[in-house]
Design an enzyme around this catalytic site. Structure first.
Site, mmCIF file in Angstrom:
data_model
loop_
_atom_site.group_PDB
_atom_site.id
_atom_site.type_symbol
_atom_site.label_atom_id
_atom_site.label_comp_id
_atom_site.label_asym_id
_atom_site.label_seq_id
_atom_site.Cartn_x
_atom_site.Cartn_y
_atom_site.Cartn_z
ATOM 1 C CG HIS A 29 -0.255 0.334 2.512
ATOM 2 N ND1 HIS A 29 -0.296 1.571 3.102
ATOM 3 C CD2 HIS A 29 0.507 -0.437 3.329
ATOM 4 C CE1 HIS A 29 0.391 1.546 4.233
ATOM 5 N NE2 HIS A 29 0.894 0.334 4.398
ATOM 6 C CB CYS A 30 1.030 4.316 -1.773
ATOM 7 S SG CYS A 30 -0.567 4.601 -2.549
ATOM 8 C CB ALA A 31 0.051 8.033 1.440
ATOM 9 N NE ARG A 33 -3.627 6.411 -5.506
ATOM 10 C CZ ARG A 33 -3.134 6.979 -6.594
ATOM 11 N NH1 ARG A 33 -2.765 6.240 -7.608
ATOM 12 N NH2 ARG A 33 -3.012 8.287 -6.662
ATOM 13 C CG PHE A 540 3.421 5.888 3.875
ATOM 14 C CD1 PHE A 540 2.275 5.114 3.870
ATOM 15 C CD2 PHE A 540 4.469 5.529 3.045
ATOM 16 C CE1 PHE A 540 2.167 4.007 3.052
ATOM 17 C CE2 PHE A 540 4.378 4.420 2.220
ATOM 18 C CZ PHE A 540 3.218 3.647 2.220
#
Length: 636
Positions: A29-31, A33, A540
């Site tokens: 995952h990213c920030a 999605r 993150f």
């Protein structure tokens, strides 16, 4: 129901809709999605995935299924989803590697072509804009008769032709860089392609010059330059890169510095004149000839067909290859008829978005989705419209295609062309060919696409029983954090730079406000500060994004760069930790803007109201350059 149980239910539903556990290869995952690599993307039910609880959008990009949850929430969902699928230890790097394996040869070629032209595009756009301006000014009597105006126009004309004169060199340089070789060697081979001792390719083609001929082991070689040889330059860039890597591996370190580049350049030159050049000329001629054949033989039908299906090509990702086609077309014919066709196809989809919006105007979520999506199409970005609205509800896509087809026919009838490529819609008018009343016809063609896209979508929507108010109207909207209804919260710019509306973001997900409304800051100093007093809700891993919770309970995402998650923390330094209370102006993180841009990523900083408190919204205000003393948005 507890959060963990809720996220587990979401995870089970996602697994079911993507084709089961056996179809999942990797998860990260990213920030904002959840990113999933699937064995077979066709098994994913995209329509149902968009209706999963808390999912704000779903699409496939770069061979990754991306589910938009929003800042903070995606971290919590990922933890449960990764545990449920037993993929807790997969990194973004692993995910990227798995994604690359999923590319078929065609996708790999298309991605490579797109990467090659990214760095060259600004120069081509600048030249095309100057060419259009000088084409208009050169016909004005006041410019012809006034020495200074004539001189300025003449200099602008010279500036407009520079990139096209060395385009094969620029393409070869960029291609070698893309394929892992020393780009300077690509520049050297590109210079050989344009060497003044060779007969000019255009002059030879016109029959005014005869090329010298040499013989290599009985093989006849014509010493003709490669002016306009874009396809050949692409091929040579690949060859040079692979030879450079090969010789650097095989030659001993003691003599590598001397012999590796020597052999790379010499072998590349031999291949250029014996194999790559002749084959490339055949391919280039066939490509341009095929497009010209369409205009000569299919006529208005061929244009209408292209205008109708071009945005469907965007869905597949094959549209990236058109940059090379357009460059070759300009090199061979001086104009580009593909660009206005792409532009009206896009505008047809914009009209479809407006048609869908008119059918669902009373629905707040439909307005939030459609208005920014349409605004994006005005500046040549169709992904929010395609993936957020038209493809999702199907009939707007058909309406937009009809609008594009009709406008494509008008492009043929009006003989509308462009002088460059790389920009469409409103900015695209600057590179329209002024010949044959080009500017007026450009506006008319786009008006046709917009109007018919709108009308057809409205008609299709009303024909389908029960379709009025469906889609976005049926959605319940995102869950909002409970908060107090007190005073407005003022947000200052998190970095010193140029503040703009979030619609100007280069990422369609952000510009389309799928995550939420906000602002984007460019030309900044890379020092990211708290926009107000807040609590850090998350940092993150890698440091490119920070979540904040404000006094009213609203969640704010500060995101540095686009796709910078792929840098895996390189160049980013965090200064706060999760749970920390911060004051306005306190440093949250710093990052190396130059490094980010050198890796090919946008360095823009976004501040987004990803989770506004109940009954509260973010209202952007100030735009322009700020030193941190201006309130750029208010949550009220």
């Amino acid at each position: 129901m507890s959060k963990e149980q809720e996220y587990l239910d979401i995870s089970k539903r996602i697994v079911e809709l993507v084709g089961g556990m056996d179809n999942i290869q990797a998860v990260a995952h990213c920030a904002t999605r959840l990113r999933i690599v699937l064995q077979d993307n066709d098994k994913a039910d995209m329509e149902q995935l968009e209706n999963v609880n808390k999912v704000k959008g779903a699409f496939v990009a770069g061979n990754q299924l991306q589910l938009i949850f929003g800042a903070g929430l995606v971290n919590e969902v990922y933890e449960v989803f990764a545990g449920y699928t037993h993929m807790e230890n997969i990194s973004l790097g692993d995910l990227k590697a798995q994604s690359a394996k999923r590319q078929n040869p065609v996708q790999a070629v298309i991605k490579s072509l797109s990467d090659v032209f990214i760095g060259i595009m600004p120069a081509i756009l600048a030249a095309a804009l100057l060419m259009g301006i000088t084409g208009v000014l050169g016909n004005l009597e006041v410019v012809k008769s006034h020495d200074s105006l004539y001189a300025v126009n003449k200099l602008a004309s010279l500036a407009s032709t520079g990139i096209f004169a060395i385009l094969p060199m620029a393409v070869c340089y960029s291609a070698v860089k893309r394929f892992g070789g020393n780009p300077i060697l690509g520049m050297v081979v590109g210079a050989i392609m344009l060497d003044s001792s060779l007969a000019n390719a255009y002059s030879v083609g016109a029959g005014t010059v005869t090329a010298d001929v040499i013989r290599l082991f009985g093989l006849k070689i014509e010493l003709v330059g490669f002016q306009g040889g874009i396809i050949i330059a692409l091929m040579m860039g690949f060859i040079v890169a692979k030879l450079d890597v090969y010789f650097n591996k095989k030659i001993p370190d003691v003599v590598k510095l001397l012999f590796a580049p020597l052999l790379t350049v010499f072998v590349s030159t031999v291949l250029l004149f014996t194999v790559i050049g002749p084959v490339g000329r055949i391919l280039s001629s066939g490509l341009t000839g095929g497009l010209v054949w369409i205009t000569d033989h299919l006529g208005v039908f061929g244009y209408a067909l292209f205008g109708g299906v071009q945005q469907i090509i965007v869905i597949t990702g094959l549209h990236h290859i058109l940059g090379a086609v357009e460059a070759q077309l300009i090199a061979d014919t001086g104009t580009n008829f593909v660009n206005p066709l792409m532009s009206v196809a896009l505008m047809g989809q914009g009209g479809a978005v407006l048609g869908y919006l008119s059918l669902n105007w009373k629905n707040v979520k439909a307005r939030e989705l459609c208005i920014p999506s349409f605004c994006s199409t005005l500046f040549g970005i169709s992904e929010p419209a395609i993936f957020g609205v038209n493809l999702r509800y199907r009939y707007p896509l058909a309406g937009g295609c009809i609008g594009g087809a009709a406008a494509g026919a008008y492009v043929y009838l009006s003989k509308l062309t462009a002088l460059g490529f790389g920009t469409t819609a409103l900015p695209g008018i600057a590179i329209a060919n002024p010949a044959n009343h080009g500017y007026m016809n450009y506006v008319i063609a786009h008006g046709i696409a917009l109007a018919l896209g709108y009308v057809c979508t409205v008609v299709f929507g009303r024909i389908q029983s029960g379709k009025e108010g469906t889609g976005a109207a049926a959605d319940t909207g995102k869950e909002q954090i409970k908060g107090y209804n007190g005073a407005a919260v003022e947000l200052y710019s998190p970095v010193n730079g140029v503040v703009e509306s979030i619609e100007k973001s280069t990422d369609p997900t952000f510009s389309g406000k799928i995550i939420g409304d906000g602002v984007v800051i460019t030309e900044h100093d890379g020092k990211v500060k708290a926009p107000c007093d807040a609590k850090v809700s998350f940092v993150f891993p890698g440091g490119h994004a920070v979540g904040l919770v404000l006094a009213d309970g609203s969640g704010i995402l500060i995101h540095c760069g686009v796709d910078t998650v792929k840098m895996e923390g390189e160049g980013f330094t965090g200064h706060v930790t999760e749970g920390q209370q911060v004051k306005k102006g306190e440093c949250l993180l710093t990052f190396d803007k130059a490094l980010v841009e050198s890796r090919g990523y946008s360095s823009e900083v976004l501040m987004i109201a990803s989770e506004p408190a109940e009954n509260r919204t973010l209202k952007p205000g100030f735009t322009g350059r700020t030193q941190g003393q201006d309130v750029v948005a208010v949550i009220s």
